[in-house]
Design a protein around this motif. Sequence first.
Motif, PDB file in Angstrom:
ATOM      1  N   MET A   1       0.845  -1.172   0.000  1.00 32.74           N
ATOM      2  CA  MET A   1       0.000   0.000   0.000  1.00 32.74           C
ATOM      3  C   MET A   1       0.888   1.233   0.000  1.00 32.74           C
ATOM      4  O   MET A   1       1.852   1.317   0.741  1.00 32.74           O
ATOM      5  CB  MET A   1      -0.892  -0.042   1.229  1.00 32.74           C
ATOM      6  N   THR A   2       0.564   2.182  -0.795  1.00 27.56           N
ATOM      7  CA  THR A   2       1.362   3.390  -0.929  1.00 27.56           C
ATOM      8  C   THR A   2       0.930   4.431   0.084  1.00 27.56           C
ATOM      9  O   THR A   2      -0.253   4.676   0.268  1.00 27.56           O
ATOM     10  CB  THR A   2       1.193   3.971  -2.353  1.00 27.56           C
ATOM     11  N   ASP A  14      -6.306   7.375   0.328  1.00 26.05           N
ATOM     12  CA  ASP A  14      -6.574   6.303  -0.628  1.00 26.05           C
ATOM     13  C   ASP A  14      -8.071   6.060  -0.719  1.00 26.05           C
ATOM     14  O   ASP A  14      -8.769   6.040   0.282  1.00 26.05           O
ATOM     15  CB  ASP A  14      -5.890   5.003  -0.185  1.00 26.05           C
ATOM     16  N   GLY A  15      -8.553   5.846  -1.934  1.00 27.85           N
ATOM     17  CA  GLY A  15      -9.959   5.538  -2.137  1.00 27.85           C
ATOM     18  C   GLY A  15     -10.834   6.736  -2.423  1.00 27.85           C
ATOM     19  O   GLY A  15     -11.960   6.587  -2.855  1.00 27.85           O
ATOM     20  N   TYR A  73     -12.499   2.419  -2.380  1.00 28.75           N
ATOM     21  CA  TYR A  73     -11.579   1.457  -2.967  1.00 28.75           C
ATOM     22  C   TYR A  73     -10.666   0.905  -1.876  1.00 28.75           C
ATOM     23  O   TYR A  73     -10.130   1.653  -1.067  1.00 28.75           O
ATOM     24  CB  TYR A  73     -10.742   2.141  -4.059  1.00 28.75           C
ATOM     25  N   HIS A  74     -10.541  -0.403  -1.824  1.00 33.25           N
ATOM     26  CA  HIS A  74      -9.680  -1.117  -0.881  1.00 33.25           C
ATOM     27  C   HIS A  74     -10.166  -1.018   0.563  1.00 33.25           C
ATOM     28  O   HIS A  74      -9.401  -1.169   1.509  1.00 33.25           O
ATOM     29  CB  HIS A  74      -8.228  -0.637  -1.007  1.00 33.25           C
ATOM     30  N   GLU A  75     -11.460  -0.756   0.750  1.00 35.09           N
ATOM     31  CA  GLU A  75     -12.047  -0.672   2.085  1.00 35.09           C
ATOM     32  C   GLU A  75     -12.920  -1.902   2.317  1.00 35.09           C
ATOM     33  O   GLU A  75     -13.748  -2.245   1.477  1.00 35.09           O
ATOM     34  CB  GLU A  75     -12.903   0.598   2.210  1.00 35.09           C
ATOM     35  N   ARG A  76     -12.745  -2.554   3.451  1.00 35.97           N
ATOM     36  CA  ARG A  76     -13.596  -3.689   3.800  1.00 35.97           C
ATOM     37  C   ARG A  76     -15.004  -3.193   4.116  1.00 35.97           C
ATOM     38  O   ARG A  76     -15.177  -2.066   4.593  1.00 35.97           O
ATOM     39  CB  ARG A  76     -13.038  -4.440   5.015  1.00 35.97           C
ATOM     40  N   ASP A  79     -15.455  -2.019   7.619  1.00 34.87           N
ATOM     41  CA  ASP A  79     -14.848  -0.710   7.852  1.00 34.87           C
ATOM     42  C   ASP A  79     -15.716   0.408   7.282  1.00 34.87           C
ATOM     43  O   ASP A  79     -15.826   1.484   7.881  1.00 34.87           O
ATOM     44  CB  ASP A  79     -13.438  -0.657   7.256  1.00 34.87           C
TER      45      ASP A  79
END
Length: 183
Positions: A1-2, A14-15, A73-76, A79
């Motif tokens: 992850m950046t 992010d997202g 994006y990339h979130e469960r 969460d």
Amino acid sequence: MTETADFPEDPRPDGWLTERELASARRHLPLVYVDAVPVRVDESGDVIAVGLLLRVSSVGAMTRAVVSGRVLYHERIRDALLRHIEKDLGPMALPQIPASPQPFTVAEYLPTHGVTPFHDPRQHAVSLAYVVPVAGDCQPQQDALDLAWITPEEACESQVQAEMTGGHGYLVRQAMAWVGRQP
């Protein structure tokens, strides 16, 4: 992850999309959302109250709503539920998300009225809907003016249903049926 420190020219987490990127995405593909019907439960786990947010719509009308929001994006999913519940009900809501959250329904919001019971003029959105018990002190946040705790039977009454737009009334009725509390 950046890390965002690697890209100082883009301060967004992010997202997150810019308003322009989000508008473009909404025109081209369905977005994933979560809907959460906050409830209070008694010691045996039976639903005794439903929390409905009071908001002002874009046309100035007072409406009732459930907690709802986009999954990043990339979130469960869990969460996203926690983030939106905290955003709307405050940091002390203390939601009780199960270890393996299962939606009670999948709601498909379309920009065209009447295709499904759910409508969102901005976009096509697919929303996973959950009943979420909250145990803490809930205070309306963000654009919510108030939070009313009403009985499941009151939440299903026609007067309260008429105050909800976009299909949230139908969603609340489905949630109450799922927990065995629809009259």
